[in-house]
Scaffold this active site. Structure first.
Site, short mmCIF file in Angstrom:
data_model
loop_
_atom_site.label_atom_id
_atom_site.label_comp_id
_atom_site.label_asym_id
_atom_site.label_seq_id
_atom_site.Cartn_x
_atom_site.Cartn_y
_atom_site.Cartn_z
CE LYS A 115 -4.14 -2.07 1.96
NZ LYS A 115 -3.66 -3.27 2.26
CD GLU A 199 -4.93 5.31 4.49
OE1 GLU A 199 -4.31 5.36 3.40
OE2 GLU A 199 -5.96 4.77 4.65
CD GLU A 274 -10.76 -2.87 -2.75
OE1 GLU A 274 -10.76 -2.56 -1.67
OE2 GLU A 274 -11.11 -3.88 -3.08
CD GLU A 287 -6.81 -2.62 -0.82
OE1 GLU A 287 -5.41 -3.24 -0.58
OE2 GLU A 287 -7.76 -3.21 -0.41
CG ASN A 289 -7.83 -5.64 -4.31
OD1 ASN A 289 -6.82 -5.60 -3.47
ND2 ASN A 289 -8.99 -5.10 -3.96
CG PHE A 347 -20.60 -12.59 10.74
CD1 PHE A 347 -21.09 -12.99 9.49
CD2 PHE A 347 -21.04 -11.81 11.54
CE1 PHE A 347 -22.36 -12.30 9.13
CE2 PHE A 347 -21.90 -11.05 10.82
CZ PHE A 347 -22.62 -10.94 9.93
#
Length: 479
Positions: A115, A199, A274, A287, A289, A347
């Site tokens: 990144k 960030e 993104e 970023e 992909n 989850f």
């Protein structure tokens, strides 16, 4: 290109095989011990065993994948997503062996795979970026100084990361040290690289991404956006296209920005840029992909473009057969990732056997699936079983089709995210399009789903009782 080896498993391997078959190209599947009887193995023209279940000994073994390609005479390899799909050393190794990699160059993967390197690469293209540290943060003290300069809260991110790993939201100085160490530790474990950066954390963020296709001749198009804001543990669960947040002006601006990111690394193939967007509509580069995305079907549904086919054609050196002027979004598509997870238990993975497994069918329903009834869900890999995608001429129609498709998905033996998907489709924030990446934490209460299920069971029992009372006197019971 006569034979493609798919260096992957599950639904994405099946997906690639379908397009290769349509194009008249033979396919080779690879499989571990855990996948010996898997659907992708049965679908391919040939299959090669590559080792025991752990990924490091099978799907992540560059040597075994290349040996399988050589043994079968495969002249190209499609990596799918995950595993070796964003491994620059894999791309380099294939180039050395004169095997076509159906993806970008090793250089592009390397630049966009980190990144911080990606942020540096796009500097000259006027790409909006979130305020933060330009380099990896070396110490807690340095990190706190940066955070106080740009303002709390902040996000700690793994430089080499993805999939939500190595990410921590930090809201104050007191909790920074523990979160910093935790992010470093997770990054090291997941990516063998503990470098992290900081960030500014965008409150009420939306996750918007742009699909691009670029050939080896300098041509490129964007295929509009996907909204990917419904996530758990920073990983996507529901995606849709188009986004209700974008108008045509903003859509064009983000598409142009995405193509400029591609230019920054001389990109070729299918890729996704993104962005994060704040409540005011300002967007920032996150970023890139350098592979096919899990959620690519929603783009295919609204554009009519087979992204895998174009990946293959680009890798063969063909000129991109699309122009930006030709690209159009028609209708609306929504994807639900069907994970073997229990939404009522944070989850967590729900591993077991698919005792019953029937897929929904009908117009405007697509299921990218990798399993059959009776299959075991392996504990060694990502728990996604399939991707359920619905289409409609309007967003409301796509939502209604998704709810219907969820009801027609017949699955027993494990817990899945299907009921969570129903919850999303019926929630006011989703229907209104006012949701953001905090949807799960703000709205999803497992007790709501439990109450709904209890009410449905109660109504079913009541209906059965009334039916019995109505007809009990007319039923003859043999003696």
């Amino acid at each position: 290109m006569k034979k493609i080896l798919i260096a992957n498993r599950g639904e994405i391997a099946c997906r690639v095989i379908k397009t290769a078959r349509k194009m008249g190209i033979s396919t080779v599947a690879v499989y571990s011990d855990a996948d010996r009887t898997s659907l992708h193995v049965k679908m391919a023209d040939e299959a090669v065993h590559i080792g025991p279940p752990p990924s490091v000994d099978s799907y992540l073994s560059i040597e075994k994948i290349i040996d399988a390609a050589k043994a079968t005479g495969a002249d190209a390899i499609h990596p799918g997503y995950g595993f070796l799909s964003e491994n620059d050393k894999f791309a380099e190794a294939l180039e050395t062996e004169d095997i076509t990699f159906i993806g970008p160059s090793a250089h592009a993967i390397r630049v966009m795979g980190n990144k911080l390197d990606a942020k540096e690469a796009v500097k000259g293209f006027d790409i909006p970026q979130v305020p933060g540290s330009p380099e990896a943060v070396q110490s807690v003290e340095e990190g706190i100084g940066i955070a106080e300069n740009i303002g709390w809260p902040v996000m700690i991110k793994a430089a080499a990361g993805g999939g939500g790993k190595g990410m921590r939201i930090v809201r104050d100085k007191e909790s920074f040290k523990d979160q910093f160490r935790s992010a470093q530790s997770e990054a090291l474990s997941a990516f063998a690289n503990d470098a992290v950066f900081i960030e500014k954390y965008i409150t009420s963020p939306r996750h918007i991404e742009i699909q691009i296709l670029c050939d080896l001749h300098g041509n490129g198009v964007h295929l509009f956006e996907r909204e990917c804001s419904i996530q758990r543990r920073h990983q996507k669960v529901v995606e849709e296209s188009p986004s209700v947040k974008l108008d045509d002006t903003l859509r064009h601006a983000m598409g142009t920005t995405a193509l400029n990111v591609a230019k920054a690394c001389n990109y070729s193939g299918a890729g996704t840029v993104e962005f994060i967007m704040d409540a005011s509509g300002h967007y920032y580069f996150l970023e890139m992909n350098t592979r096919l995305q899990v959620e690519h079907p929603v783009t295919e549904m609204v554009t009519g473009v087979d992204l895998v086919e174009h990946q293959i054609r680009i890798a063969r050196g063909e000129v991109l057969a699309l122009t930006q002027e030709e690209m159009k979004q028609t209708g609306h598509a929504i994807e639900l990732r069907v994970y073997a997870e229990d939404p009522l238990n944070n989850f967590l993975p729900s591993i077991g056997r698919l005792v019953k497994y029937g897929l929904p069918k009908g117009p405007n329903v697509r299921v990218d699936n990798g399993f059959l009834e009776g299959d075991e869900i392996p504990i060694y890999y990502d728990p996604m079983i399939a991707k359920l995608v619905t289409y409609g001429t309007t967003r409301e129609e796509a939502i209604a089709n998704m709810i219907r498709a969820i009801s027609n998905y017949d699955i027993e033996g494990i817990e899945t995210t299907l009921e969570f998907g129903r919850f999303c489709m019926q929630h006011k924030a989703f229907k209104d399009g006012t949701y953001d990446t905090h949807f799960v934490s703000h709205y999803f209460n497992p007790e709501i789903i439990l109450d709904t299920m209890a009410a449905e069971n109660k109504n079913a029992a009541k209906a059965a009782l009334m039916h019995w009372i109505k007809y009990k006197n007319t039923v003859r019971i043999p003696h």
